[in-house]
Design a protein around this motif. Structure first.
Motif, short mmCIF file in Angstrom:
data_model
loop_
_atom_site.label_atom_id
_atom_site.label_comp_id
_atom_site.label_asym_id
_atom_site.label_seq_id
_atom_site.Cartn_x
_atom_site.Cartn_y
_atom_site.Cartn_z
N ALA A 1 -23.12 32.64 -24.39
CA ALA A 1 -24.24 31.74 -24.72
C ALA A 1 -23.81 30.31 -24.48
N SER A 2 -24.76 29.50 -24.04
CA SER A 2 -24.51 28.07 -23.86
C SER A 2 -25.80 27.32 -24.20
N GLN A 3 -25.64 26.24 -24.93
CA GLN A 3 -26.78 25.42 -25.32
C GLN A 3 -26.42 23.96 -25.16
N PRO A 4 -27.25 23.19 -24.47
CA PRO A 4 -27.01 21.75 -24.44
C PRO A 4 -27.28 21.17 -25.82
N ARG A 5 -26.45 20.23 -26.23
CA ARG A 5 -26.59 19.61 -27.55
C ARG A 5 -26.28 18.13 -27.47
N THR A 6 -26.77 17.40 -28.45
CA THR A 6 -26.36 16.01 -28.65
C THR A 6 -25.72 15.96 -30.02
N TRP A 7 -24.42 15.65 -30.06
CA TRP A 7 -23.66 15.60 -31.30
C TRP A 7 -23.82 14.23 -31.93
N SER A 8 -23.68 14.18 -33.24
CA SER A 8 -23.92 12.94 -33.99
C SER A 8 -22.77 11.95 -33.95
N ASP A 9 -21.60 12.39 -33.45
CA ASP A 9 -20.45 11.48 -33.44
C ASP A 9 -19.42 11.93 -32.41
N GLY A 10 -18.38 11.12 -32.26
CA GLY A 10 -17.32 11.40 -31.29
C GLY A 10 -16.43 12.57 -31.67
N CYS A 11 -16.59 13.09 -32.87
CA CYS A 11 -15.85 14.28 -33.30
C CYS A 11 -16.72 15.53 -33.14
N LEU A 12 -17.83 15.38 -32.47
CA LEU A 12 -18.76 16.47 -32.18
C LEU A 12 -19.26 17.15 -33.45
N GLY A 13 -19.37 16.37 -34.53
CA GLY A 13 -19.85 16.90 -35.79
C GLY A 13 -18.82 17.74 -36.53
#
Length: 125
Positions: free
Chosen positions: A70-82
């Motif tokens: 599985a793969s999903q594009p995401r936008t993480w909230s910070d540089g630590c990827l949440g």
């Protein structure tokens, strides 16, 4: 242009000041799906290979035994990827990337990445 700048500067110097509108925004969730852009719906092959290699080294098995399920594009909230650690400071900026799920047929591992694969983090199980 110079005249406008000079005029604004003189208003500020005279104490009039200039008010800038403030736009309220809420803090985004830890991750959110990217817009439905076809170019972002499949992770780059190099990114998949890099994460697969990272996982295979971690497990001590051949990369061929790991399959992307599985793969999903995401936008993480910070540089630590949440996924910040307790003693870690993260950049406070939205980071577009991917959530990639791999399996060896028995277990599953989920990795978070930025778009380039420079940032890669394993989600806790």
């Amino acid at each position: 242009m110079q005249l406008v700048f000079t005029g604004l500067l003189s208003l500020y110097v005279l104490g009039v000041g200039i008010m800038m509108p403030i736009v309220a925004s809420s803090c985004p969730p830890a991750s959110q799906p990217l817009a439905n852009n076809p170019s972002t719906q499949s992770p780059p092959v190099q990114l998949i290979q890099a994460v697969r290699q990272t996982l295979s080294q971690r497990l001590g098995i051949s990369p061929d035994k790991l399959r992307l399920v599985a793969s999903q594009p995401r936008t993480w909230s910070d540089g630590c990827l949440g996924l910040a650690q307790a003693d870690e400071i993260c950049t406070q900026a939205l980071v577009p990337g991917w959530r990639l799920e791999f399996t060896n047929g028995q277990q599953r591992w989920i990795y978070r990445t930025d778009m380039t694969g420079r940032l890669v983090r394993l989600e806790p199980q």
